[in-house]
Scaffold this motif. Structure first.
Motif, short mmCIF file in Angstrom:
data_model
loop_
_atom_site.label_atom_id
_atom_site.label_comp_id
_atom_site.label_asym_id
_atom_site.label_seq_id
_atom_site.Cartn_x
_atom_site.Cartn_y
_atom_site.Cartn_z
N THR A 1 -12.08 -37.51 60.03
CA THR A 1 -13.22 -36.65 59.71
C THR A 1 -14.09 -36.42 60.93
O THR A 1 -14.17 -37.27 61.82
N SER A 2 -14.68 -35.24 60.97
CA SER A 2 -15.61 -34.87 62.03
C SER A 2 -16.52 -33.79 61.45
O SER A 2 -16.36 -33.38 60.30
N THR A 3 -17.42 -33.31 62.25
CA THR A 3 -18.31 -32.24 61.78
C THR A 3 -17.55 -30.94 61.55
O THR A 3 -18.10 -30.01 60.96
N GLY A 4 -16.29 -30.89 61.96
CA GLY A 4 -15.47 -29.69 61.75
C GLY A 4 -14.56 -29.77 60.55
O GLY A 4 -13.81 -28.84 60.26
N GLY B 1 -15.01 -28.47 56.00
CA GLY B 1 -16.38 -28.78 55.58
C GLY B 1 -17.14 -29.50 56.67
O GLY B 1 -16.69 -29.60 57.82
N PRO B 2 -18.28 -30.07 56.31
CA PRO B 2 -19.15 -30.73 57.29
C PRO B 2 -18.68 -32.12 57.71
O PRO B 2 -19.29 -32.75 58.57
N GLY B 3 -17.60 -32.59 57.13
CA GLY B 3 -17.12 -33.93 57.44
C GLY B 3 -17.79 -34.96 56.54
O GLY B 3 -18.74 -34.66 55.83
#
Length: 125
Positions: free
Chosen positions: A111-114, A72-74
């Motif tokens: 978590t990250s944008t990936g 997801g988007p993080g």
């Protein structure tokens, strides 16, 4: 196992329940882990476009570790999430990551944008 539908959540819960019974976990600890699995897998459906993976492992015959990873988007603000601020888009039990952290003995969040990965462990005491 992939988390894409409600049925996948139920399969994850069933798997964890079976393992915990085999390990002799108390009903209280079983419930804590089952709530954790429910929250984390529900987050995959609610926030990650139903694009996640669930796994669990037995540790030294006396613990269980669950891992939920998504693409997801993080998490935009982990600190806020750990304060228990429920997303208006969530359909879970409302405990979120703050509840997972309280219920389990160990919990790490990456978590990250990936995507996001949460690893949580409960020891049979």
């Amino acid at each position: 196992m992939k988390i894409r539908t409600e049925a996948d959540i139920y399969m994850a819960l069933s798997t964890v329940r079976r393992l915990m019974k085999e390990l002799g976990f108390s009903e209280l600890h079983q419930q804590k882990v089952l709530v954790t699995v429910s929250e984390l897998t529900r987050n995959v459906l609610d926030h990650a476009g139903a694009n996640g993976v669930f796994g669990c492992e037995v540790l030294d015959g006396r613990g269980i570790r669950v891992r939920v990873t998504d693409r997801g988007p993080g998490i935009e603000n982990v600190t806020r999430a750990l304060e228990g601020k429920k997303s208006p888009h969530s359909h879970g039990l409302g405990l979120g990551l703050a509840g997972v952290k309280r219920l389990m003995d160990e919990c790490t969040i990456e978590t990250s944008t990936g995507g996001t990965s949460v690893v949580a462990t409960k020891w049979n005491s």
